[in-house]
Design an enzyme around this catalytic site. Sequence first.
Site, PDB file in Angstrom:
ATOM      1  CB  CYS A   1      44.785  30.246  52.534  1.00 53.76           C
ATOM      2  SG  CYS A   1      43.995  29.897  54.110  1.00 53.76           S
TER       3      CYS A   1
ATOM      4  CE1 TYR B   1      37.574  31.064  43.750  1.00 55.25           C
ATOM      5  CE2 TYR B   1      35.208  31.232  44.138  1.00 55.25           C
ATOM      6  CZ  TYR B   1      36.511  31.257  44.611  1.00 55.25           C
ATOM      7  OH  TYR B   1      36.743  31.480  45.947  1.00 55.25           O
TER       8      TYR B   1
END
Length: 255
Positions: free
Chosen positions: A85, A162
């Site tokens: 994560c 990203y």
Amino acid sequence: MIKNAVSLVTGGASGLGRATAERLAKQGASVILADLPSSKGNEVAKELGDKVVFVPVDVTSEKDVSAALQTAKDKFGRLDLTVNCAGTATAVKTFNFNKNVAHRLEDFQRVININTVGTFNVIRLSAGLMGANEPNQDGQRGVIVNTASVAAFDGQIGQAAYSASKAAVVGMTLPIARDLSTQGIRICTIAPGLFNTPMLAALPEKVRTFLAKSIPFPQRLGEPSEYAHLVQAIYENPLLNGEVIRIDGALRMMP
């Protein structure tokens, strides 16, 4: 089942990672909660109970990740589940024509290094420890869950770095599943849409409402607990392997 599993959760001090660590602990799993030294990881681990141990980790560091895995081995004897994560984001256009300034290359490289290289670093080292496990009745020795994003498919203005970093995580999922299949290690990737994480929580309520209405159904932001639920489902379903699962309410982002 997740009960008594030994897990490593990176980015575990907040957001999706914290929700995952919390769910795993409540379901009876042991958790190595890994996050940056500057995070609230130690406080979170204490809050979640005795079976949760904080280890300071920069996912791009082989030394840090190896130390976290050694903690899992020393304290719990093995590693059954890794959940990636940890990540970062930036919002910068490729070229700002108003200011005549190009996207800083070092900023692009930083996002790739954390989101892509960091994820792979954790995968490759986790696989080594999982490979030492005794296989279950299906021959399974471990499960790895990565976090991508819908931006891997529907990147927005300013998301070149990203989107590229998350698309790489998507792209590595199947070949790694094939690589690790001989040792009975499964891997899947979750691609979340708009979730009620600290990043979105910082936005004005008006913006949050607008974003929620862009989701076909249900018209609300996802909750980190729903991501964590999917992590558990992946772990407990032995046929989920090499797959990328969107969890986004049928959202398809428009530019």
